[in-house]
Design an enzyme around this catalytic site. Structure first.
Site, short mmCIF file in Angstrom:
data_model
loop_
_atom_site.label_atom_id
_atom_site.label_comp_id
_atom_site.label_asym_id
_atom_site.label_seq_id
_atom_site.Cartn_x
_atom_site.Cartn_y
_atom_site.Cartn_z
N SER A 108 4.85 5.16 0.05
CA SER A 108 5.09 5.53 -1.34
C SER A 108 6.18 6.59 -1.41
O SER A 108 6.25 7.49 -0.57
CB SER A 108 3.80 6.10 -1.93
OG SER A 108 4.07 6.79 -3.13
N TYR A 131 10.08 3.97 -7.56
CA TYR A 131 10.00 3.75 -8.99
C TYR A 131 11.42 3.68 -9.54
O TYR A 131 12.37 4.19 -8.91
CB TYR A 131 9.25 4.90 -9.67
CG TYR A 131 7.78 4.93 -9.36
CD1 TYR A 131 6.92 4.00 -9.93
CD2 TYR A 131 7.25 5.91 -8.52
CE1 TYR A 131 5.55 4.04 -9.64
CE2 TYR A 131 5.89 5.95 -8.23
CZ TYR A 131 5.05 5.01 -8.80
OH TYR A 131 3.71 5.04 -8.52
N THR A 157 8.06 -0.72 -7.85
CA THR A 157 6.89 -0.77 -8.74
C THR A 157 7.37 -0.80 -10.17
O THR A 157 8.09 0.10 -10.61
CB THR A 157 6.02 0.46 -8.50
OG1 THR A 157 5.63 0.48 -7.13
CG2 THR A 157 4.78 0.42 -9.37
N LYS A 251 6.77 -5.17 -7.59
CA LYS A 251 5.31 -5.00 -7.59
C LYS A 251 4.81 -4.73 -9.00
O LYS A 251 5.28 -3.80 -9.67
CB LYS A 251 4.94 -3.83 -6.67
CG LYS A 251 3.46 -3.47 -6.66
CD LYS A 251 3.13 -2.49 -5.54
CE LYS A 251 1.66 -2.11 -5.51
NZ LYS A 251 1.30 -1.11 -6.50
N HIS A 275 -2.14 -3.05 -10.43
CA HIS A 275 -2.15 -1.66 -9.98
C HIS A 275 -3.59 -1.18 -9.75
O HIS A 275 -3.95 -0.05 -10.12
CB HIS A 275 -1.44 -0.77 -11.01
CG HIS A 275 -0.71 0.40 -10.37
ND1 HIS A 275 0.66 0.46 -10.27
CD2 HIS A 275 -1.16 1.53 -9.78
CE1 HIS A 275 1.02 1.58 -9.68
NE2 HIS A 275 -0.06 2.25 -9.36
#
Lengths: 392, 392, 392, 392
Positions: A108, A131, A157, A251, A275
């Protein structure tokens, strides 16, 4: 030594005992009424599988190929922010465990370890998650660093234009800035071992290498308010497409329409995901969405599933409906909380053993041996009625 | 004297009190989340039956003919390994009880009594169950002995290429070698009467006539690791077909495709079964599978059902959907635990009485009088919501 | 004075407190797993009704005509054996209450009051219920007495070729002869007021006008073993048809096929019933069966429903699906236990008030104003999940 | 200061603690078995929504236009009688809160504040609700006053030709005249702060400007018995149509047939509602009815939904199925009980925030951006099984 754990449920139970309640609830919680979260689990439990018998399954091959990389089993580690809250070694432990199990670890961008630290520690393939923040230069610098560090693919994401409404966190005061209730404070003090994980302070290390807790909070506020980007569109994907030559995986797709757009914008993979039920509570279950998306995509890009995987048979069900592999989020954090790196290894071993046993019981030798015909009719709801009530 | 028991549920409750928890859970447990186990029970409860009225049912005939042998009621005793754990006399009690009730007893190859002892003790028809172990000579010697001892049919279990994942046993340390928890040890000591059943030691007597507990454990390990055979295919059935002239019945079929293969390989009967929910947890309910299999088989071989039979009406439902007879596994062990041979007789009497009463209430005189038209529409789930929660 | 009761549920609760447990469970119990019993209630709760608005409903007429007799509301009292167990005045109270509410009381042949006593006490229309016992002369003498006493119609119960398996009664020792458990005995002593109802002894007075408890038990045994008649066929109906000129109503029909036979044998009415879930546990819900039967019968005979009526809206639902009227069994016994004759009157008043209020809310003025179009789509199970758990 | 509340559920919980039980149950209760009440909530929870991703949602517009009036969000306050029972300022607080949130407040004719007081206090658009009482002159005088006071639209409640059967109120003695149980009296004394709301006495102020509690009770009796009008028909709507030039909205429609009649009689809007499950317990869920009504009406009049709205996503679901806006009843009373005017503002803020967040997560910018395609397949019941059990 890690405690005896035979299933993901066991690991969750260990995590529940070891973590302060506020942290445990941060991990297990979903948005609003947690309908999407429960739907993820039930979608798997409703599906039956049709066994073959008297097939020679003495040799099985659980490996699959993901963008040309062979992984030992189609279970990968999902990106989770602030993993260090669940265990001191955080993403380092996760990456090492994935490497030891010859599968992919996804880091992440909200990690408390740097891209470079994780790349250094890992012995296996790595993916990096980003992101689409407002300030492209922040994203770009992360992507450039991930490329340099040898990450193989980029996970984008797309289902967090804003955070979901997580009411457990609101109740526990686990917000930015924190508003711990007295109950939360006392509960934390009753977990002295966990308190040790707070040294060094848990920060967003890729964004600010050294930070005090106060700075971390300021950062969190900054990401939430400044970087988060409800204006992001598919043009951002085009921009990333130019920036990154390796596979790009989007995602957070739940509909055929969104999948079509992703394909049109040249992505290489799609992670069908709600999620973990933490964003839109009215979202469909990941597995239900996978079925629809797989029909629309029809093999044009690689599909993955994230959300609700708690058993080896779940991985097989997702594969039968079109997923190349599954990602696990909460389960690896349960492993991390239960026993650090060894705990995460145990989680992957449990799933590997369950997949293998289910293959034998199904009369199947490999994932290429699976198709929709292995999926049987759906159960009714009543079989689920007595399922472990706290299962996550 | 056996305690008052009006139903299989009552017998389960007596067994629960009399057995150490570890043994009780070994018996009642299923694989993983126990979905298949619950599905077995619910599949029966969902089905309604359509009564005729004002039909002369003063004379009923509950008997059926199985491979030419008339049995007094279409309930047979399923093969269960290590039955002596539930009661001192084990399979001897089961075989005698079946004989007294003029029905078939199926002896597990994993019995703690020898083939010859059981044949000697029994007054009724006997079937013998085998696994398709790696070493054909072991299987062959058992089959030859069973033939010599007068067993009428051979049941070949095909759904155990590996054992299912029974998490109750894992939690209780009921594994090979045993790892009893302190809790388990104390609980056993609180059941002194049960401890007596351990004299003489419980062994796999057909495979090693005299053994100490240590040797038994070594044997169990041996079967699990050496004999168990994920390489077995339908060729093993062909081989057995040459070896055994009587009926061969394949146990563990759940799909029409597998049933077709069985028919093609010349078997005489099929037991539709998900192994009481103890193997593949994602398996369909036995009764649901029976419906599909019966349509495909269309009378070419005799069909049986195993899994979830707890009421006389369940036997009637299975018969209406195409089963010649049902096998009971857990229920006869409840009887054995409750009162030895007399307890098993009581179980068969309860089912006989329930079948008979249901025949009268349905306006039917015999099993030849039944067809699909007796089956009505399915109930919804809610009627089941308050069913005995611990029912097995 | 009767206690405050606003609903049938309230009355059940009062009955639960006032009656010894063994008696309460005898009343509320069903057969085996009580699936049919729960199904009766849920079938009503699943159905929705479609309201009209702004219709002048200032004047309503709740009356219906049953075989030419006008009754004030389409709720009649079902025959129940041994009603005196629920309250001292038994069927006398029921008959008087029905008369005060201008509806029909059905006297069970297993009453503890004579045909003549009930006829004398009642001011309203009466029906008489018989079984088709082995000895026609016993039935005939009852029928002749009922005719002489002015009973208007004959209800022939056809779903008791044998008693259902009531496990609550077996557990409580409420069998013939009684085998009270210690718990039952103590519980009875804690209900001294109820013990008074045992004076004079509760007997089957129509069959043996004066009897001691010992004789009663002997009688019960006699009825169960000698009179009960699994050989009864539709020829018995033909015989009764010759014997009785008034309406004959067959009680216990659940399928169109059985309804066709009833019509063919010249009956005047059919009570669709699964005997309150006390006979065949696999039976469909009465309301579900009514729907099928009504389509087949298509107005050729009058239809009634028995089983699961607990609300005024239930009566309306049954009427919309084709029932001329409903019979209540357990509810009137709750009323009897709660307040004798006044308690039964209260039950009928509650249902009348609920029917009337529901008519107003539905924009309907009378039962002739109802048809299938008032019935809406079915609810799913979840709305029922929190319904009063002990509701009967 | 109002307590921390993140959701409508939180507010309900605060209200539960602050209000005497009798008042809390008066608010949350439904009719009879509360099936319609639960169905309202479940109908929303069953529906899934299909998110778009990577859509620029940086600017959203939550406003809608209702009869030409722009309101800031499509959530309006439903008319509720005797709101002052929930909080001292009653409708004054509600009207002010609605004004502060730029939405519509609907004043019940059964208010404890006068039409003029509310008009004077409010800064936003107001609707006035009436019943079609027997005495037209009473209705007419209210309508004339509402017009003079500047109310914009008239809501005509048509589903109360009689009150529903609210068994909680019957049990608590909350009836006319009151019959408080001892338990209720003691409970009220334990809420001294609430007792203050009884000064000045709670009366139906529009009908009798100054009244003692005794007079209020007399009035309630009068309304129930004298004014309530089961004879009202669509002619009353025609009469009102002549009397009132602004929009007329009929509240309490559940079927396409009734909607057609409303359109035929010239109404401007329809509120699809089952009165929060407080009238006909067999009624369909409001949301289910909306779907049918919207198809029939096809845009000829404006549609609204009332019943079961507890989340921002519920408002979006209703809008997707055809509702211009939703009305909230119980939620605003929870807010009122929790913090007076500020509490109601908080309720509206919570819903606004939830709608906004859900818009972002769905990739939608405004209510004009929604249609049926945003609605996905329905969930099964099991996801709902663990929903907050006391949710209202």
């Amino acid at each position: 030594m890690i405690p005896a754990m035979s299933s993901i449920n066991d690991a969750r139970e260990v995590a529940r005992r070891r973590l302060p309640h506020v942290i445990y609830e941060f991990i297990i919680g979903g948005a609003e009424d947690e309908q999407a979260l429960r739907a993820n689990l039930h979608a798997f439990q409703r599906l039956t599988l049709r066994p073959r018998v008297l097939v020679d399954v003495s040799v099985r091959d659980l490996s699959v190929s993901v963008f040309g990389t062979r992984i030992a089993l189609p279970v990968m580690i999902a990106p989770t922010g602030l993993a260090r809250l669940a265990g001191r070694e955080g993403d380092i432990a996760g990456a090492r465990a994935a490497g030891r199990n010859k599968t992919i670890f996804t880091l992440s961008c909200m990690s408390s370890h740097t891209i470079e630290e994780v790349a250094h520690a890992s012995s296996g393939p790595l993916w990096f998650q980003v992101y689409l923040w407002r300030h492209r230069e922040v994203v770009e610098s992360l992507v450039v660093r991930a490329k340099a560090a040898g990450f193989q693919a980029l996970v984008v994401t797309v289902d967090v234009p804003i955070n979901g409404k997580r009411e457990r966190d609101l109740r526990n005061g686990f917000v930015v800035p924190p508003r711990p209730t007295l109950h939360t404070a006392v509960d934390i003090l009753r977990h002295p071992r966990w308190v040790l994980t707070l040294r060094p302070p848990i920060t967003f290390k890729n964004l600010a290498p050294a930070a005090s807790p106060q700075q971390t909070i300021a950062h969190a506020k900054y990401f939430n308010e400044v970087l988060s980007n409800p204006a992001a569109t598919w043009r951002e994907i085009d921009w990333l497409r130019d920036l990154w030559q390796g596979p790009i995986i989007v995602k957070g797709i739940l509909t055929p329409e969104a999948a079509e757009e992703a394909v049109a914008h040249g992505v290489d993979g799609i992670i069908v995901s709600n999620h973990g039920g933490r964003q839109l509570d009215a979202a469909p279950a990941s597995l239900d969405a996978l079925r629809d998306v797989a029909e629309a995509v029809h093999g044009r890009v690689e599909l993955f599933l994230d959300g609700g995987v708690r058993r080896g048979s779940d991985v097989i069900k997702a594969a039968a409906l079109g997923a190349k592999a599954c990602l696990i989020g909460r389960p690896w954090l349960y492993g991390l909380a239960s026993g650090g790196e060894d705990g995460v290894v145990r989680i992957l071993e449990i799933l590997r053993e369950e997949i293998d046993r289910t293959f034998i019981l199904l009369g199947r030798r490999s994932f290429t041996d699976l198709d929709r015909s292995v999926v049987g009719s759906s159960r009714n709801g009543e079989e689920l009625a007595h399922a472990t009530p706290h299962q996550r």
